[in-house]
Design an enzyme around this catalytic site. Structure first.
Site, PDB file in Angstrom:
ATOM      1  N   CYS B 101      12.239   1.598 -12.991  1.00 56.24           N
ATOM      2  CA  CYS B 101      11.414   2.686 -13.534  1.00 56.24           C
ATOM      3  C   CYS B 101      10.063   2.137 -13.941  1.00 56.24           C
ATOM      4  O   CYS B 101       9.276   1.754 -13.087  1.00 56.24           O
ATOM      5  CB  CYS B 101      12.128   3.390 -14.675  1.00 56.24           C
ATOM      6  SG  CYS B 101      12.833   2.276 -15.897  1.00 56.24           S
ATOM      7  N   CYS B 103       9.742   0.136 -17.229  1.00 56.64           N
ATOM      8  CA  CYS B 103       9.911  -0.623 -18.472  1.00 56.64           C
ATOM      9  C   CYS B 103       8.735  -1.585 -18.612  1.00 56.64           C
ATOM     10  O   CYS B 103       8.336  -2.233 -17.645  1.00 56.64           O
ATOM     11  CB  CYS B 103      11.220  -1.405 -18.450  1.00 56.64           C
ATOM     12  SG  CYS B 103      12.658  -0.336 -18.426  1.00 56.64           S
TER      13      CYS B 103
END
Lengths: 111, 190
Positions: B101, B103
């Site tokens: 994603c 992070c």
């Protein structure tokens, strides 16, 4: 990218609001107003100290009245308008006129 | 509704007048916003890196346990995930990604740049890191090992870049000004 050349004011009344190391604009127009104020200053139309004084005055005026919620960027916008009028870069009438015209746009106007 | 929109419309009217008058170009306003987003967020990380360059004992603690080492900076919001700091050397270059994603060590770097969330970066930097780095303008000698660190919900990575060549006489504050966000992600050399 040269980071060294960037003049960033992080503290004081004329700095943008911060949280977790982020600049926080609650709405896009707040970013635009902040960007306008800095860009006009960088273009030499006024010094940042002059802007800061206008902002302090705008917030001071609100403090005396203290009606409604404190909305920092409303004061920021007002301070910018005041300073530009003082510098003869803007006329209040012109702004009211365009503001009125924009307000009268159809409600589905996508902004 | 109209009441809450009022300052937004007023700001829009103001900007259009200033542009009409030739006092302002919209790109200059965009540029200010970009500057603040790119400089203000990563400023915390830059202070950490600058201290590590100047204070060998801090650097040792930072590399051993990033999360506790940055506690002394008392960053607002703190770093809730484990922070791992990876050091660039003449032998190793580190680059950070989040393949799943986006992070990101936000306590030290602010918001991730748009390209960090881009599917192309997330997949390609793992498969062909040297090619991706070259696109960022990072040319590495063949013998330098490239390590790609995949961030997760639990672990966030910060690259400790090599200091610029001409920085010996700068103090911590001056050094911090020289450290870019991208260098702390590992896609720029200083």
């Amino acid at each position: 990218m040269s980071a060294a050349s960037v003049d960033v004011e992080l503290q004081g009344i004329a700095a943008p609001p911060m949280a977790n190391g982020e600049v926080v604009f609650e709405a896009p127009w707040q970013g635009r107003v902040f960007g306008m104020a800095r860009a006009l200053c960088e273009a030499g139309h006024y010094s940042w100290d002059e802007f800061r004084e206008c902002l302090i005055d705008a917030i001071g005026d609100w403090d005396r009245e203290a009606e409604g919620d404190y909305r920092y960027f409303d004061h920021f916008l007002l301070a910018l308008e005041t300073l530009l009028e003082r510098k003869n870069l803007l006329s209040a009438g012109e702004l009211s006129e365009r503001f009125g015209a924009y307000q009268a746009r159809p409600h589905d106007h996508d902004h | 509704m109209s009441e809450t929109n009022e300052p937004a419309i007023r700001a829009e009217a103001l900007e259009s007048i200033l542009i009409d008058r030739g006092l302002l170009v919209a790109e200059a306003v965009d540029q200010v916003i970009v500057q603040y987003n790119e400089r203000v967020g990563p400023m915390n990380g830059a202070r950490v890196v600058a201290r590590a360059w100047r204070d060998p004992e801090f650097k040792r603690r930072l590399l051993a346990d990033g999360t506790s080492a940055i506690e002394e900076f008392a960053f607002e919001g703190g770093q809730t995930e484990k922070l791992v700091v990876v050091e660039n050397t003449p032998d190793v270059h580190n680059v950070v990604v989040c393949t799943l994603c986006s992070c990101y060590p936000w306590a030290v770097l602010g918001l991730p740049p748009r390209w960090y969330k881009d599917p192309a970066y997330r997949s390609r930097v793992v498969r062909e890191p040297r090619a991706v780095l070259r696109e960022f303008g990072v040319e590495l000698p063949d013998e330098r090992e490239v390590r790609v660190w995949d961030s997760s919900a639990e672990v966030r990575y910060l690259v400790l870049p090599e200091p610029p060549a001409d920085s010996e006489n700068l103090d911590e504050t001056e050094l911090a000004e020289r450290i870019s966000r991208d260098s702390m992600i590992g896609v720029e050399l200083l």
